[in-house]
Write a protein that holds these residues in place. Structure first.
Motif, mmCIF file in Angstrom:
data_model
loop_
_atom_site.group_PDB
_atom_site.id
_atom_site.type_symbol
_atom_site.label_atom_id
_atom_site.label_comp_id
_atom_site.label_asym_id
_atom_site.label_seq_id
_atom_site.Cartn_x
_atom_site.Cartn_y
_atom_site.Cartn_z
ATOM 1 N N GLY A 48 0.912 -1.046 0.083
ATOM 2 C CA GLY A 48 0.143 -0.012 -0.026
ATOM 3 C C GLY A 48 0.950 1.330 -0.006
ATOM 4 N N GLY A 49 2.090 1.185 -0.448
ATOM 5 C CA GLY A 49 2.884 2.256 -0.399
ATOM 6 C C GLY A 49 2.817 3.120 -1.758
ATOM 7 N N GLY A 50 3.814 3.978 -2.061
ATOM 8 C CA GLY A 50 3.909 4.645 -3.174
ATOM 9 C C GLY A 50 3.995 3.648 -4.603
ATOM 10 N N ALA A 51 4.019 4.308 -5.430
ATOM 11 C CA ALA A 51 3.933 3.787 -6.998
ATOM 12 C C ALA A 51 5.046 2.616 -7.164
ATOM 13 N N ALA A 52 6.072 3.305 -6.520
ATOM 14 C CA ALA A 52 7.436 2.436 -6.901
ATOM 15 C C ALA A 52 7.763 1.379 -5.693
ATOM 16 N N GLY A 53 6.697 1.114 -4.570
ATOM 17 C CA GLY A 53 6.845 0.174 -3.845
ATOM 18 C C GLY A 53 7.563 0.670 -2.507
ATOM 19 N N ALA A 54 7.594 1.674 -2.342
ATOM 20 C CA ALA A 54 8.082 2.359 -1.112
ATOM 21 C C ALA A 54 7.050 2.112 0.180
ATOM 22 N N VAL A 55 7.401 2.006 1.305
ATOM 23 C CA VAL A 55 6.474 2.048 2.413
ATOM 24 C C VAL A 55 5.748 3.393 2.504
ATOM 25 N N PRO A 56 4.303 3.435 3.146
ATOM 26 C CA PRO A 56 3.747 4.825 3.227
ATOM 27 C C PRO A 56 4.757 5.434 4.282
ATOM 28 N N PRO A 57 4.731 6.762 3.930
ATOM 29 C CA PRO A 57 5.765 7.623 4.811
ATOM 30 C C PRO A 57 5.418 7.446 6.298
ATOM 31 N N THR A 58 4.333 7.432 6.800
ATOM 32 C CA THR A 58 3.912 7.379 8.167
ATOM 33 C C THR A 58 4.212 5.799 8.772
ATOM 34 N N PHE A 59 4.669 4.841 7.832
ATOM 35 C CA PHE A 59 5.059 3.614 8.437
ATOM 36 C C PHE A 59 6.570 3.789 9.308
ATOM 37 N N ALA A 60 6.918 5.182 9.471
ATOM 38 C CA ALA A 60 7.699 5.483 10.587
ATOM 39 C C ALA A 60 7.145 5.291 11.733
ATOM 40 N N ALA A 61 5.984 5.162 12.063
ATOM 41 C CA ALA A 61 5.326 4.670 13.322
ATOM 42 C C ALA A 61 5.969 3.515 13.857
ATOM 43 N N VAL A 62 6.180 2.714 12.675
ATOM 44 C CA VAL A 62 6.605 1.319 13.220
ATOM 45 C C VAL A 62 8.218 1.231 13.085
ATOM 46 N N TYR A 63 9.118 1.771 12.349
ATOM 47 C CA TYR A 63 10.151 1.563 12.271
ATOM 48 C C TYR A 63 11.193 2.546 13.099
ATOM 49 N N CYS A 64 10.383 3.577 13.492
ATOM 50 C CA CYS A 64 10.936 4.855 14.045
ATOM 51 C C CYS A 64 10.516 4.923 15.333
ATOM 52 N N LEU A 65 9.163 4.907 15.691
ATOM 53 C CA LEU A 65 8.764 5.163 17.024
ATOM 54 C C LEU A 65 8.330 4.274 17.779
ATOM 55 N N ALA A 66 7.698 3.265 17.366
ATOM 56 C CA ALA A 66 7.433 1.902 17.833
ATOM 57 C C ALA A 66 8.524 1.280 18.872
ATOM 58 N N PRO A 67 9.836 1.249 18.072
ATOM 59 C CA PRO A 67 10.915 0.459 19.059
ATOM 60 C C PRO A 67 11.691 1.483 19.864
ATOM 61 N N THR A 68 11.467 2.633 19.676
ATOM 62 C CA THR A 68 12.113 3.544 20.490
ATOM 63 C C THR A 68 11.153 3.853 21.854
ATOM 64 N N LEU A 69 10.165 4.101 21.460
ATOM 65 C CA LEU A 69 8.868 4.494 22.515
ATOM 66 C C LEU A 69 8.836 3.320 23.582
ATOM 67 N N ALA A 70 8.895 2.069 22.771
ATOM 68 C CA ALA A 70 8.658 0.808 23.741
ATOM 69 C C ALA A 70 9.847 1.083 24.967
ATOM 70 N N GLN A 71 10.953 1.174 24.242
ATOM 71 C CA GLN A 71 12.076 1.198 25.373
ATOM 72 C C GLN A 71 12.047 2.506 26.421
ATOM 73 N N LEU A 72 11.578 3.623 25.975
ATOM 74 C CA LEU A 72 11.736 4.786 27.020
ATOM 75 C C LEU A 72 10.689 4.553 27.619
ATOM 76 N N PHE A 73 9.554 4.124 27.392
ATOM 77 C CA PHE A 73 8.483 4.224 28.317
ATOM 78 C C PHE A 73 8.085 3.148 28.905
ATOM 79 N N THR A 74 8.893 2.026 28.705
ATOM 80 C CA THR A 74 8.931 1.021 29.894
ATOM 81 C C THR A 74 10.051 0.793 30.526
ATOM 82 N N ASP A 75 11.019 1.791 30.537
ATOM 83 C CA ASP A 75 12.013 2.025 31.610
ATOM 84 C C ASP A 75 11.711 2.455 32.717
#
Lengths: 111, 139
Positions: free
Chosen positions: A10-37
């Motif tokens: 469901g990304g762009g025409a050339a097969g990139a992931v949607p921009p706000t997929f950053a929720a998954v590769y950017c925010l989720a892993p870091t927030l999980a660490q920060l806020f369960t510390d």
């Protein structure tokens, strides 16, 4: 933390992931660490997203392996709430290219 | 519709308004996809206990719809260089969100268009404010 990105559709025409997929590769892993510390001491259940900025110097594609790191850059208490500012940087492992810079403002109610 | 180019874009151009209804089912699916299982999105009783009107959409789900609206105008999601918003009001489950955007600056040298973007809910609340997007344009 490294996240392998796979099967995204469901990304762009050339097969990139949607921009706000950053929720998954950017925010989720870091927030999980920060806020369960326990040292940070933030109750995740009371967390509200206040503001978000993303910059995407380059698109991310399925198969990319992305490293994400986050730093708490500000903590401010006002009106009985805690405002936590985060800077996030995501880089592609294959060539160390920056694929996303993020700035988040999180609000912890009853901080 | 052909995608805008640096030559065709002018200050004042607007993207096509995009409206999406966000159901509780979609919010649940977004929790699965994003890994964000904060109960304010999923548990109405919990949400009201912390002062919310009920379960609310993830801010990033709203931001994703806004990014979609901009990407449709730009012709590709890869054209989106940056996007920022303030999550000013919660979007409740079952409400619709309508996204709009307008070009406020064109940088010929860099090949970039800057847009003011925003979203309002079907209740008339401005849910995404202070929105700013930068789009890469082809020459």
């Amino acid at each position: 933390m490294a996240d392998a990105i796979s099967g995204a559709d469901g990304g762009g025409a050339a097969g990139a992931v949607p921009p706000t997929f950053a929720a998954v590769y950017c925010l989720a892993p870091t927030l999980a660490q920060l806020f369960t510390d326990p040292e940070v001491g933030i109750n995740l259940a009371g967390l509200i997203h206040g503001e978000q900025r993303f910059e995407w110097p380059e698109p991310v594609h399925p198969g990319d392996i992305v490293d994400a790191e986050a730093e708490i850059v500000s903590v401010e208490e006002k009106r009985g709430m805690t405002f936590v500012g985060l800077d996030i940087l995501a880089t592609r492992q294959a060539d160390s290219a920056v694929v996303c810079r993020g700035r988040s403002l999180m609000i912890v109610r009853g901080g | 519709m052909t995608s805008p180019t640096l030559a065709s874009v002018s200050v004042g151009d607007e993207i096509a308004s995009l409206t999406r209804t966000v159901t509780q089912e979609q919010i649940g699916a977004y929790a699965e996809a994003s890994g964000d299982f904060n109960p304010i999105h999923l548990d109405a009783e919990f949400a009201t206990s912390v002062g919310l009107p009920g379960t609310i959409a993830h801010g990033l789900l709203e931001m994703g719809i806004l990014a979609d609206a901009i990407s449709r105008w730009a012709g590709s999601s890869e054209a989106l260089a940056s996007l920022e918003v303030r999550f000013s009001k919660p979007l409740r489950a079952g409400e619709s969100i309508t996204c709009n955007g307008k070009v406020v600056a064109v940088d010929e040298d860099q090949g970039l268009a800057t847009m003011d973007v925003e979203a309002v809910s079907s209740r008339g609340e401005r849910v995404l404010t202070n929105g700013r997007a930068v789009v890469r344009l082809t020459r």
